[in-house]
Design an enzyme around this catalytic site. Structure first.
Site, PDB file in Angstrom:
ATOM      1  N   TYR A  53       0.848  -1.140  -0.127  1.00 49.26           N
ATOM      2  CA  TYR A  53       0.000   0.042   0.032  1.00 49.26           C
ATOM      3  C   TYR A  53       0.718   1.164  -0.136  1.00 49.26           C
ATOM      4  CZ  TYR A  53      -3.832  -3.031   0.140  1.00 49.26           C
ATOM      5  OH  TYR A  53      -4.562  -4.148  -0.566  1.00 49.26           O
ATOM      6  N   GLN A  88     -16.299   2.145  -5.802  1.00 48.98           N
ATOM      7  CA  GLN A  88     -15.380   1.326  -5.080  1.00 48.98           C
ATOM      8  C   GLN A  88     -13.852   1.355  -5.200  1.00 48.98           C
ATOM      9  OE1 GLN A  88     -16.930  -2.793  -6.809  1.00 48.98           O
ATOM     10  NE2 GLN A  88     -17.346  -1.185  -8.196  1.00 48.98           N
ATOM     11  N   ASN A  89     -13.459   2.570  -5.649  1.00 47.73           N
ATOM     12  CA  ASN A  89     -12.076   2.886  -5.920  1.00 47.73           C
ATOM     13  C   ASN A  89     -11.500   3.304  -4.613  1.00 47.73           C
ATOM     14  OD1 ASN A  89     -12.449   2.073  -8.508  1.00 47.73           O
ATOM     15  ND2 ASN A  89     -12.298   3.891  -9.249  1.00 47.73           N
ATOM     16  N   ASP A  91      -8.760   5.138  -4.704  1.00 50.06           N
ATOM     17  CA  ASP A  91      -8.020   6.456  -5.053  1.00 50.06           C
ATOM     18  C   ASP A  91      -8.646   7.684  -4.753  1.00 50.06           C
ATOM     19  OD1 ASP A  91      -9.461   7.506  -7.296  1.00 50.06           O
ATOM     20  OD2 ASP A  91      -8.784   5.365  -8.044  1.00 50.06           O
ATOM     21  N   HIS A 106     -14.903   0.868  -0.212  1.00 54.22           N
ATOM     22  CA  HIS A 106     -13.741   0.079   0.271  1.00 54.22           C
ATOM     23  C   HIS A 106     -12.560   0.686   0.974  1.00 54.22           C
ATOM     24  CE1 HIS A 106     -15.698  -2.651  -3.168  1.00 54.22           C
ATOM     25  NE2 HIS A 106     -16.093  -2.925  -1.940  1.00 54.22           N
ATOM     26  N   CYS A 114      -7.142   3.048  12.711  1.00 53.77           N
ATOM     27  CA  CYS A 114      -6.683   2.135  13.925  1.00 53.77           C
ATOM     28  C   CYS A 114      -7.414   1.005  13.718  1.00 53.77           C
ATOM     29  CB  CYS A 114      -6.858   3.281  15.060  1.00 53.77           C
ATOM     30  SG  CYS A 114      -6.617   2.089  16.578  1.00 53.77           S
ATOM     31  N   CYS A 134      -1.989   4.579  17.339  1.00 55.94           N
ATOM     32  CA  CYS A 134      -3.194   5.433  17.330  1.00 55.94           C
ATOM     33  C   CYS A 134      -2.850   6.314  18.650  1.00 55.94           C
ATOM     34  CB  CYS A 134      -4.316   4.604  17.322  1.00 55.94           C
ATOM     35  SG  CYS A 134      -5.699   5.411  17.703  1.00 55.94           S
ATOM     36  N   CYS A 137      -6.050   5.671  20.896  1.00 51.62           N
ATOM     37  CA  CYS A 137      -6.278   4.262  21.834  1.00 51.62           C
ATOM     38  C   CYS A 137      -5.104   3.718  21.963  1.00 51.62           C
ATOM     39  CB  CYS A 137      -7.367   3.733  21.421  1.00 51.62           C
ATOM     40  SG  CYS A 137      -7.112   2.878  20.212  1.00 51.62           S
ATOM     41  N   SER A 174     -16.786  -4.289 -13.143  1.00 47.25           N
ATOM     42  CA  SER A 174     -17.123  -5.740 -13.419  1.00 47.25           C
ATOM     43  C   SER A 174     -18.266  -6.306 -12.946  1.00 47.25           C
ATOM     44  CB  SER A 174     -15.977  -6.658 -13.518  1.00 47.25           C
ATOM     45  OG  SER A 174     -15.775  -6.990 -12.179  1.00 47.25           O
TER      46      SER A 174
HETATM   47  P1  NAD Z   1     -12.560  -4.837 -12.037  1.00 47.70           P
HETATM   48  O1  NAD Z   1     -11.148  -4.842 -12.499  1.00 47.70           O
HETATM   49  O2  NAD Z   1     -13.397  -5.984 -11.659  1.00 47.70           O
HETATM   50  O3  NAD Z   1     -13.484  -4.310 -13.511  1.00 47.70           O
HETATM   51  C1  NAD Z   1     -13.105  -3.155 -14.156  1.00 47.70           C
HETATM   52  C2  NAD Z   1     -13.941  -3.071 -15.356  1.00 47.70           C
HETATM   53  O4  NAD Z   1     -13.612  -1.862 -15.873  1.00 47.70           O
HETATM   54  C3  NAD Z   1     -14.205  -3.847 -16.311  1.00 47.70           C
HETATM   55  O5  NAD Z   1     -15.897  -4.347 -16.309  1.00 47.70           O
HETATM   56  C4  NAD Z   1     -13.848  -3.186 -17.387  1.00 47.70           C
HETATM   57  O6  NAD Z   1     -14.366  -3.387 -18.672  1.00 47.70           O
HETATM   58  C5  NAD Z   1     -13.851  -1.919 -17.075  1.00 47.70           C
HETATM   59  N1  NAD Z   1     -12.969  -0.912 -17.764  1.00 47.70           N
HETATM   60  C6  NAD Z   1     -11.571  -1.090 -17.915  1.00 47.70           C
HETATM   61  N2  NAD Z   1     -11.156   0.079 -18.468  1.00 47.70           N
HETATM   62  C7  NAD Z   1     -11.886   0.962 -18.576  1.00 47.70           C
HETATM   63  C8  NAD Z   1     -12.292   1.857 -19.331  1.00 47.70           C
HETATM   64  N3  NAD Z   1     -11.077   2.763 -19.703  1.00 47.70           N
HETATM   65  N4  NAD Z   1     -13.263   2.877 -19.376  1.00 47.70           N
HETATM   66  C9  NAD Z   1     -14.459   2.168 -18.823  1.00 47.70           C
HETATM   67  N5  NAD Z   1     -14.405   0.938 -18.373  1.00 47.70           N
HETATM   68  C10 NAD Z   1     -13.417   0.339 -18.284  1.00 47.70           C
HETATM   69  O7  NAD Z   1     -12.834  -3.657 -10.876  1.00 47.70           O
HETATM   70  P2  NAD Z   1     -14.173  -3.378  -9.988  1.00 47.70           P
HETATM   71  O8  NAD Z   1     -15.330  -3.816 -10.528  1.00 47.70           O
HETATM   72  O9  NAD Z   1     -14.094  -1.887  -9.517  1.00 47.70           O
HETATM   73  O10 NAD Z   1     -13.763  -4.181  -8.850  1.00 47.70           O
HETATM   74  C11 NAD Z   1     -12.816  -4.687  -8.175  1.00 47.70           C
HETATM   75  C12 NAD Z   1     -12.194  -4.045  -6.880  1.00 47.70           C
HETATM   76  O11 NAD Z   1     -11.053  -3.370  -7.493  1.00 47.70           O
HETATM   77  C13 NAD Z   1     -12.892  -2.827  -6.016  1.00 47.70           C
HETATM   78  O12 NAD Z   1     -13.329  -3.339  -5.036  1.00 47.70           O
HETATM   79  C14 NAD Z   1     -11.815  -1.842  -6.220  1.00 47.70           C
HETATM   80  O13 NAD Z   1     -11.997  -1.221  -4.900  1.00 47.70           O
HETATM   81  C15 NAD Z   1     -10.524  -2.386  -6.482  1.00 47.70           C
HETATM   82  N6  NAD Z   1      -9.423  -1.567  -6.989  1.00 47.70           N
HETATM   83  C16 NAD Z   1      -9.564  -0.179  -6.994  1.00 47.70           C
HETATM   84  C17 NAD Z   1      -8.594   0.566  -7.999  1.00 47.70           C
HETATM   85  C18 NAD Z   1      -8.490   1.975  -7.623  1.00 47.70           C
HETATM   86  O14 NAD Z   1      -8.754   2.587  -6.566  1.00 47.70           O
HETATM   87  N7  NAD Z   1      -8.204   2.675  -8.853  1.00 47.70           N
HETATM   88  C19 NAD Z   1      -7.678  -0.244  -8.709  1.00 47.70           C
HETATM   89  C20 NAD Z   1      -7.877  -1.503  -8.874  1.00 47.70           C
HETATM   90  C21 NAD Z   1      -8.888  -2.368  -7.930  1.00 47.70           C
END
Ligand code: NAD
Length: 231
Positions: A53, A88-89, A91, A106, A114, A134, A137, A174
């Site tokens: 990380y 879900q990202n 970033d 997420h 902590c 922390c 605590c 996805s």
């Molecule tokens: P995933 O990798 O399972 O699916 C990615 C989806 O994005 C696919 O369906 C693909 O077709 C589509 N895709 C790829 N490039 C694209 C683009 N340029 N434009 C539009 N669509 C595009 O990802 P998910 O469904 O987010 O699930 C996986 C987990 O990955 C999540 O829990 C997330 O927290 C984590 N994750 C986050 C990051 C981040 O924060 N940037 C990076 C990697 C994984």
């Protein structure tokens, strides 16, 4: 509450240079999720997990929001009460594009948390200091990331947000981690934008499907949302 929910996954940040989980050649092919992103890995694989990380934070510092993040930020700026952003990202590219109140399901890479009291500390793009505990605590600190197998308290907020949603937009997910089809079924309008079909998504429950890059789809998505909100 917001009438429009923009729900995103790793795909929206792919064009900024952050790997998705399932792309070939991506970051996640080089690491085993079980070793750095699964409940328990902080006990048996702590240093590797923290280092992973640290590297993600350093990588995040080197990328910038793309047109999709920026267009959504502008849309939200025009309709602040009507547009909610849920991702879900982990970033911070939506925030850097100017989005407000982004719900991160997420966790958030730029925070550490902590393990005992869940208090969070912002550390930006720096490495986690292994000596810090922390200050509230005395508990151990960890990345503020929800690992597979851990509870995700923000899912409750997702469900609440979906109660008022009338127009759902999915970008770059996805559907393997969070399934949204059942919400889409209840919508009058819904848009799915991914690069390609996913076995975890039933595309027929969406009123519009755009299989193209998010940066290429976003203008049409914004136009549809604006048309809906102007009605
Ligand atoms: P995933 O990798 O399972 O699916 C990615 C989806 O994005 C696919 O369906 C693909 O077709 C589509 N895709 C790829 N490039 C694209 C683009 N340029 N434009 C539009 N669509 C595009 O990802 P998910 O469904 O987010 O699930 C996986 C987990 O990955 C999540 O829990 C997330 O927290 C984590 N994750 C986050 C990051 C981040 O924060 N940037 C990076 C990697 C994984």
């Amino acid at each position: 509450m917001a009438k429009v929910v923009i729900f995103s996954g790793a795909g929206i940040s792919a064009e900024s240079g952050l790997s998705t989980f399932r792309d070939t050649g991506g970051l996640w092919e080089k690491y085993r999720i079980e070793e750095i992103c699964t409940a328990g890995c902080l006990s048996w694989n702590r240093e590797n997990t923290l280092s992973f990380y640290d590297a993600r934070r350093a990588q995040l510092a080197s990328v910038t929001p793309n047109r999709a993040h920026e267009a959504i930020a502008k849309l939200q700026e025009h309709y602040p009460k009507d547009v909610a952003i849920i991702t879900q990202n982990v970033d911070d590219l939506f925030e850097r594009a100017g989005c407000k109140n982004v719900l991160h399901l997420h966790g958030f890479l730029s925070n550490i948390r902590c393990e005992k009291c869940s208090f969070t500390y912002a550390i930006g793009y720096t490495k986690q200091n292994r000596d810090l505990i922390c200050s509230a605590c005395g508990g151990n600190l960890r990345p503020d990331i929800v690992f597979f197998g851990e509870s995700a308290p923000m899912y409750e907020h997702l469900c609440v947000a979906m109660e008022d949603c009338e127009f759902l937009v999915i970008i770059g997910s996805s559907g393997n981690v969070v399934a949204m089809d059942h919400f889409a079924r209840q919508m009058k309008y819904s848009i799915l934008n991914n690069l390609e079909r996913s076995d975890a998504i039933n595309e027929y429950v969406y009123t519009k499907v755009l299989y193209k890059k998010a940066t290429e789809a976003v203008d049409e998505i914004v136009a549809d949302v604006e048309q809906f909100l102007r009605k």
